[in-house]
Motif scaffolding. Structure first.
Motif, PDB file in Angstrom:
ATOM      1  N   LEU A  57      44.512  85.987  78.601  1.00 60.90           N
ATOM      2  CA  LEU A  57      44.345  84.607  79.065  1.00 60.90           C
ATOM      3  C   LEU A  57      43.250  83.916  78.267  1.00 60.90           C
ATOM      4  CD1 LEU A  57      44.808  82.235  80.994  1.00 60.90           C
ATOM      5  CD2 LEU A  57      43.231  83.363  82.592  1.00 60.90           C
ATOM      6  N   ARG A  58      42.133  84.608  78.104  1.00 63.55           N
ATOM      7  CA  ARG A  58      41.012  84.023  77.353  1.00 63.55           C
ATOM      8  C   ARG A  58      41.423  83.661  75.934  1.00 63.55           C
ATOM      9  NH1 ARG A  58      36.312  88.024  76.142  1.00 63.55           N
ATOM     10  NH2 ARG A  58      37.850  88.704  74.611  1.00 63.55           N
ATOM     11  N   GLU A  59      42.111  84.573  75.266  1.00 62.96           N
ATOM     12  CA  GLU A  59      42.490  84.310  73.880  1.00 62.96           C
ATOM     13  C   GLU A  59      43.573  83.234  73.791  1.00 62.96           C
ATOM     14  OE1 GLU A  59      40.517  85.275  71.475  1.00 62.96           O
ATOM     15  OE2 GLU A  59      39.398  86.172  73.128  1.00 62.96           O
ATOM     16  N   GLY A  60      44.437  83.145  74.797  1.00 63.74           N
ATOM     17  CA  GLY A  60      45.412  82.060  74.844  1.00 63.74           C
ATOM     18  C   GLY A  60      44.733  80.710  75.027  1.00 63.74           C
ATOM     19  N   LEU A  61      43.733  80.683  75.910  1.00 64.30           N
ATOM     20  CA  LEU A  61      42.951  79.451  76.098  1.00 64.30           C
ATOM     21  C   LEU A  61      42.213  79.082  74.818  1.00 64.30           C
ATOM     22  CD1 LEU A  61      41.477  80.090  79.648  1.00 64.30           C
ATOM     23  CD2 LEU A  61      43.064  78.259  79.021  1.00 64.30           C
ATOM     24  N   ARG A  62      41.644  80.085  74.160  1.00 64.16           N
ATOM     25  CA  ARG A  62      40.928  79.834  72.908  1.00 64.16           C
ATOM     26  C   ARG A  62      41.874  79.220  71.868  1.00 64.16           C
ATOM     27  NH1 ARG A  62      36.381  81.931  71.337  1.00 64.16           N
ATOM     28  NH2 ARG A  62      36.511  83.741  72.695  1.00 64.16           N
ATOM     29  N   ALA A  63      43.078  79.769  71.761  1.00 57.85           N
ATOM     30  CA  ALA A  63      44.058  79.243  70.801  1.00 57.85           C
ATOM     31  C   ALA A  63      44.453  77.813  71.145  1.00 57.85           C
ATOM     32  CB  ALA A  63      45.291  80.147  70.761  1.00 57.85           C
ATOM     33  N   ALA A  64      44.661  77.545  72.438  1.00 54.06           N
ATOM     34  CA  ALA A  64      45.044  76.195  72.857  1.00 54.06           C
ATOM     35  C   ALA A  64      43.904  75.208  72.604  1.00 54.06           C
ATOM     36  CB  ALA A  64      45.434  76.190  74.334  1.00 54.06           C
ATOM     37  N   LEU A  65      42.681  75.620  72.875  1.00 56.65           N
ATOM     38  CA  LEU A  65      41.532  74.744  72.635  1.00 56.65           C
ATOM     39  C   LEU A  65      41.349  74.476  71.144  1.00 56.65           C
ATOM     40  CD1 LEU A  65      39.050  76.289  75.212  1.00 56.65           C
ATOM     41  CD2 LEU A  65      40.063  74.000  75.320  1.00 56.65           C
ATOM     42  N   ARG A  66      41.531  75.515  70.354  1.00 64.92           N
ATOM     43  CA  ARG A  66      41.418  75.350  68.901  1.00 64.92           C
ATOM     44  C   ARG A  66      42.495  74.393  68.401  1.00 64.92           C
ATOM     45  NH1 ARG A  66      40.415  80.580  67.810  1.00 64.92           N
ATOM     46  NH2 ARG A  66      42.634  81.037  67.817  1.00 64.92           N
ATOM     47  N   HIS A  67      43.704  74.546  68.924  1.00 61.19           N
ATOM     48  CA  HIS A  67      44.822  73.692  68.529  1.00 61.19           C
ATOM     49  C   HIS A  67      44.555  72.237  68.918  1.00 61.19           C
ATOM     50  CE1 HIS A  67      48.984  72.735  67.524  1.00 61.19           C
ATOM     51  NE2 HIS A  67      49.011  72.016  68.635  1.00 61.19           N
ATOM     52  N   ASN A  68      43.943  72.037  70.083  1.00 62.04           N
ATOM     53  CA  ASN A  68      43.700  70.693  70.594  1.00 62.04           C
ATOM     54  C   ASN A  68      42.432  70.061  70.014  1.00 62.04           C
ATOM     55  OD1 ASN A  68      44.485  68.538  72.386  1.00 62.04           O
ATOM     56  ND2 ASN A  68      42.726  69.094  73.644  1.00 62.04           N
ATOM     57  N   HIS A  69      41.656  70.831  69.308  1.00 60.70           N
ATOM     58  CA  HIS A  69      40.369  70.352  68.804  1.00 60.70           C
ATOM     59  C   HIS A  69      40.497  69.051  68.023  1.00 60.70           C
ATOM     60  CE1 HIS A  69      36.914  70.233  65.979  1.00 60.70           C
ATOM     61  NE2 HIS A  69      36.262  70.546  67.077  1.00 60.70           N
ATOM     62  N   ASP A  70      41.520  68.943  67.211  1.00 61.39           N
ATOM     63  CA  ASP A  70      41.726  67.741  66.409  1.00 61.39           C
ATOM     64  C   ASP A  70      42.679  66.752  67.075  1.00 61.39           C
ATOM     65  OD1 ASP A  70      40.015  68.655  64.409  1.00 61.39           O
ATOM     66  OD2 ASP A  70      41.623  69.828  63.496  1.00 61.39           O
ATOM     67  N   ARG A  71      42.861  66.904  68.384  1.00 64.48           N
ATOM     68  CA  ARG A  71      43.739  66.034  69.171  1.00 64.48           C
ATOM     69  C   ARG A  71      45.174  66.049  68.641  1.00 64.48           C
ATOM     70  NH1 ARG A  71      40.466  64.494  72.885  1.00 64.48           N
ATOM     71  NH2 ARG A  71      38.439  63.593  72.430  1.00 64.48           N
ATOM     72  N   ALA A  72      45.605  67.224  68.285  1.00 62.75           N
ATOM     73  CA  ALA A  72      46.975  67.408  67.802  1.00 62.75           C
ATOM     74  C   ALA A  72      47.942  67.331  68.981  1.00 62.75           C
ATOM     75  CB  ALA A  72      47.094  68.765  67.107  1.00 62.75           C
ATOM     76  N   ALA A  73      49.202  67.411  68.679  1.00 65.49           N
ATOM     77  CA  ALA A  73      50.241  67.442  69.719  1.00 65.49           C
ATOM     78  C   ALA A  73      50.019  68.672  70.593  1.00 65.49           C
ATOM     79  CB  ALA A  73      51.612  67.489  69.058  1.00 65.49           C
ATOM     80  N   PRO A  74      50.605  68.696  71.796  1.00 68.78           N
ATOM     81  CA  PRO A  74      50.442  69.863  72.668  1.00 68.78           C
ATOM     82  C   PRO A  74      50.836  71.151  71.959  1.00 68.78           C
ATOM     83  CG  PRO A  74      51.571  68.095  73.826  1.00 68.78           C
ATOM     84  CD  PRO A  74      51.447  67.675  72.388  1.00 68.78           C
ATOM     85  N   HIS A  75      50.110  72.203  72.286  1.00 65.35           N
ATOM     86  CA  HIS A  75      50.386  73.516  71.713  1.00 65.35           C
ATOM     87  C   HIS A  75      51.833  73.891  72.017  1.00 65.35           C
ATOM     88  CE1 HIS A  75      50.175  77.859  71.120  1.00 65.35           C
ATOM     89  NE2 HIS A  75      49.102  77.613  70.385  1.00 65.35           N
ATOM     90  N   PRO A  76      52.556  74.454  71.049  1.00 67.74           N
ATOM     91  CA  PRO A  76      53.975  74.762  71.274  1.00 67.74           C
ATOM     92  C   PRO A  76      54.225  75.754  72.402  1.00 67.74           C
ATOM     93  CG  PRO A  76      53.213  75.639  69.165  1.00 67.74           C
ATOM     94  CD  PRO A  76      52.116  74.768  69.701  1.00 67.74           C
TER      95      PRO A  76
END
Length: 100
Positions: A57-76
């Protein structure tokens, strides 16, 4: 920042990338972390499966936060949490997140 956001931040930061240290390196440490935030009681225990679930869960959250860092589209892989809190360890109290 509200309490829920702080909780997510603190959870993701249980692994310090720069130092290479992990506050959740054992099931016992997971329970200590959860108790410190009122998320586990004195009698609650965790096992290796619970730790693997928490780290995943932690690493999934980390990946989602990293993906969203630049205000990109929602994580796939982003999707609503299952209404049944599927995967919630049976040895823990019922999920208090409001989804179950």
């Amino acid at each position: 920042m509200n309490g829920a956001a702080e909780l997510v931040r603190d959870f993701v930061n249980t692994y310090d990338v720069e130092a290479g240290t992990d506050e959740l390196s054992s099931p016992a440490e997971l329970v200590v972390w959860l108790r410190g935030r009122g998320l586990a009681g004195a009698r609650d225990r965790a096992d290796a499966g619970d730790l693997a679930l928490a780290v995943g869960l932690r690493e999934g959250l980390r990946a989602a936060l990293r993906h969203n860092h630049d205000r990109a589209a929602p994580h796939p892989l982003a999707r609503p949490f299952p209404p049944s809190c599927h995967g919630w360890p049976r040895s823990w109290p019922r999920c208090r997140c409001g989804w179950s």
